[in-house]
Write an enzyme that holds these catalytic residues in place. Structure first.
Site, PDB file in Angstrom:
ATOM      1  N   ASP A  89       1.070  -1.050   0.382  1.00  0.00           N
ATOM      2  CA  ASP A  89      -0.378  -0.085   0.340  1.00  0.00           C
ATOM      3  C   ASP A  89       1.137   1.462   0.265  1.00  0.00           C
ATOM      4  O   ASP A  89       1.932   1.088   0.031  1.00  0.00           O
ATOM      5  CB  ASP A  89      -0.974   0.066   1.326  1.00  0.00           C
ATOM      6  CG  ASP A  89      -0.594   0.061   2.843  1.00  0.00           C
ATOM      7  OD1 ASP A  89       1.365   0.345   2.370  1.00  0.00           O
ATOM      8  OD2 ASP A  89      -0.870   0.005   3.128  1.00  0.00           O
ATOM      9  N   ASP A 271      -7.257  -7.137   1.124  1.00  0.00           N
ATOM     10  CA  ASP A 271      -6.981  -7.586   2.283  1.00  0.00           C
ATOM     11  C   ASP A 271      -8.262  -7.302   3.209  1.00  0.00           C
ATOM     12  O   ASP A 271      -8.200  -5.986   3.494  1.00  0.00           O
ATOM     13  CB  ASP A 271      -5.868  -6.478   2.046  1.00  0.00           C
ATOM     14  CG  ASP A 271      -6.218  -4.881   2.485  1.00  0.00           C
ATOM     15  OD1 ASP A 271      -5.547  -4.960   2.913  1.00  0.00           O
ATOM     16  OD2 ASP A 271      -6.771  -4.374   1.833  1.00  0.00           O
ATOM     17  N   CYS A 309     -12.658 -28.290   9.481  1.00  0.00           N
ATOM     18  CA  CYS A 309     -11.266 -27.471   9.165  1.00  0.00           C
ATOM     19  C   CYS A 309     -10.186 -28.023   8.369  1.00  0.00           C
ATOM     20  O   CYS A 309      -9.988 -29.342   9.524  1.00  0.00           O
ATOM     21  CB  CYS A 309     -11.406 -26.068  10.103  1.00  0.00           C
ATOM     22  SG  CYS A 309      -9.649 -25.552   9.952  1.00  0.00           S
ATOM     23  N   CYS A 311      -7.092 -26.769   8.603  1.00  0.00           N
ATOM     24  CA  CYS A 311      -6.107 -26.542   8.156  1.00  0.00           C
ATOM     25  C   CYS A 311      -5.171 -27.459   9.359  1.00  0.00           C
ATOM     26  O   CYS A 311      -5.987 -28.107  10.194  1.00  0.00           O
ATOM     27  CB  CYS A 311      -5.989 -24.997   9.195  1.00  0.00           C
ATOM     28  SG  CYS A 311      -6.542 -25.148  10.837  1.00  0.00           S
ATOM     29  N   CYS A 314      -6.371 -27.625  13.093  1.00  0.00           N
ATOM     30  CA  CYS A 314      -7.526 -27.736  13.765  1.00  0.00           C
ATOM     31  C   CYS A 314      -7.236 -29.235  13.463  1.00  0.00           C
ATOM     32  O   CYS A 314      -7.860 -30.353  14.306  1.00  0.00           O
ATOM     33  CB  CYS A 314      -8.718 -27.890  12.494  1.00  0.00           C
ATOM     34  SG  CYS A 314      -9.484 -25.650  12.678  1.00  0.00           S
ATOM     35  N   HIS A 340      -4.595 -20.486  11.891  1.00  0.00           N
ATOM     36  CA  HIS A 340      -6.156 -21.180  11.574  1.00  0.00           C
ATOM     37  C   HIS A 340      -6.417 -19.789  10.823  1.00  0.00           C
ATOM     38  O   HIS A 340      -7.716 -20.696   9.765  1.00  0.00           O
ATOM     39  CB  HIS A 340      -7.054 -21.914  13.033  1.00  0.00           C
ATOM     40  CG  HIS A 340      -8.649 -21.486  12.789  1.00  0.00           C
ATOM     41  ND1 HIS A 340      -8.935 -22.602  12.400  1.00  0.00           N
ATOM     42  CD2 HIS A 340      -9.104 -21.089  12.979  1.00  0.00           C
ATOM     43  CE1 HIS A 340     -10.066 -22.782  12.536  1.00  0.00           C
ATOM     44  NE2 HIS A 340     -10.449 -21.680  12.764  1.00  0.00           N
TER      45      HIS A 340
END
Length: 376
Positions: A89, A271, A309, A311, A314, A340
């Site tokens: 940015d 974002d 989930c 991930c 998890c 996560h």
């Protein structure tokens, strides 16, 4: 550089190609303000949770370690060991967030550093010079993000100045890309639409900047005080005037439901600091809404954050263990919770892309838009 693969209503499925790889859109960019994800995640961790684009902050990296330090170490990609696309940015958001520490003129903005108070000047040319030294793939134009609501007369003057700044950004980046020591000579500039919460000013500004035929365009200045309904109304007003063959970026937004709704309205890039910030405070996303690990009921909970989930967190850890880490101020707790939430966001984008490809985005939106934003 942008290829539109298919659409489902206004929702768009595309690809955006940079020197550091091709991005599948819609996409959520993971925010590493100072070239790091707050919570202790490395570039390797980002790869493992499906991050496609990392976003860093021009103002913060200018203050420390300094953009010339980053240049001397090979630019952001080598500095943080991330070989995929990076967007920086412009420092324009700090024009809003540091409003008590700055003064705006036609030339640019005088800041007082939030770290030690020393004076900083940043204008369009300085922002481009810093971003060029950082070597990102996408450089955002220097703009003013006004608070919502602001007086119409001020907003009109502000967006007109932002247009003049955009032309200066374009000219300066073209000059910098021609230099023999350019870190990323293919660096491109995306323009930013402003205009507060006035639909007619937003449309007028979008038409002006679209004539510059830049590689991408963002909608800025939202999620800064207006209602969610107003944010959606502004997107609806602006989107028809955004070039259809260029990527669209909604800056600083937002919740899972916000993203689902904005994709439905034709947005490609997102974002937000929200998933990492929430994670550091124990607020974790699940398929049924957001849980708060600080609640005592999770103290002896042996189940994962979300049984559905995929991930790594998890797959291995319980709510009770994560809650213990946070209560004990163990850094590992921050790291696992942030991992996560960012995995959840990146996986959400993959599901969004699949729903568009399969022509079922309306039903996807109906099922998940409100559900994912619920607090459990």
């Amino acid at each position: 550089m942008f290829k539109l693969l298919t659409t489902d209503g206004r929702a768009r499925r595309g690809e955006y190609t940079t020197a550091h790889g091709t991005v599948q859109t819609p996409v959520f960019m993971n925010v590493g303000t100072a070239a790091a994800i707050k919570g202790g995640l490395s570039a390797t961790d980002l790869e493992n949770i499906g991050c496609q684009v990392e976003l860093s902050n021009t103002y913060h990296l200018h203050l420390r370690p300094g953009h010339e330090v980053v240049r001397s170490l090979g630019g952001l990609h080598k500095f943080m060991r991330w070989d995929r696309p990076i967007l920086t940015d412009s420092g324009g958001f700090q024009v809003f967030s540091l409003s008590t520490l700055r003064k705006i003129t036609e030339e640019g903005v005088n800041f007082a550093s939030h770290i030690d108070g020393h004076r900083i000047f940043m204008g369009p040319e300085e922002s481009m010079q810093i971003q060029s030294a950082l070597g990102s793939d996408i450089a955002m134009a220097f703009d003013e993000c006004v608070a919502n609501p602001s007086p119409r007369e001020y907003v009109e003057r502000s967006y007109q100045r932002t247009t003049r700044w955009l032309v200066r950004c374009r000219d300066e980046l073209e000059r910098l890309n021609r230099l023999p020591n350019a870190v990323t000579p293919t660096q491109v500039l995306w323009g930013i639409n402003q205009g507060g919460i006035f639909p007619d000013l937003r449309v007028a500004h979008m038409k002006e900047i679209a004539r510059l035929e830049l590689p991408g365009y963002a909608i800025g200045g939202l999620a800064v005080g207006e209602s969610t309904e107003t944010m959606y109304e502004i997107i609806d007003a602006v989107e028809p005037h955004m070039p259809p063959d260029r990527p669209r970026y909604l800056m600083g937004v937002g919740t899972p439901g916000n993203i689902i709704e904005a994709v439905w309205r034709g947005v490609d890039f997102f974002d937000c600091v929200l998933p990492a910030r929430n994670a550091r405070h124990g607020h974790l996303y699940t398929k049924n809404g957001r849980i708060n690990l600080n609640n005592k009921k999770y103290e002896t909970d042996s189940t994962p954050v979300d049984p559905e989930c995929g991930c790594p967190v998890c797959q291995k850890y319980s709510k009770g263990y994560l809650r213990h880490l946070l209560k004990a101020d163990e850094v590992l707790g921050l790291r696992l919770c942030v991992a996560h939430n960012l995995w959840f966001y990146n996986d959400l984008m993959a599901q969004i892309r699949l729903a568009i490809e399969e022509g079922r985005y309306d039903s996807f939106r109906e099922t998940w838009s409100e559900r994912l934003d619920r607090r459990i």
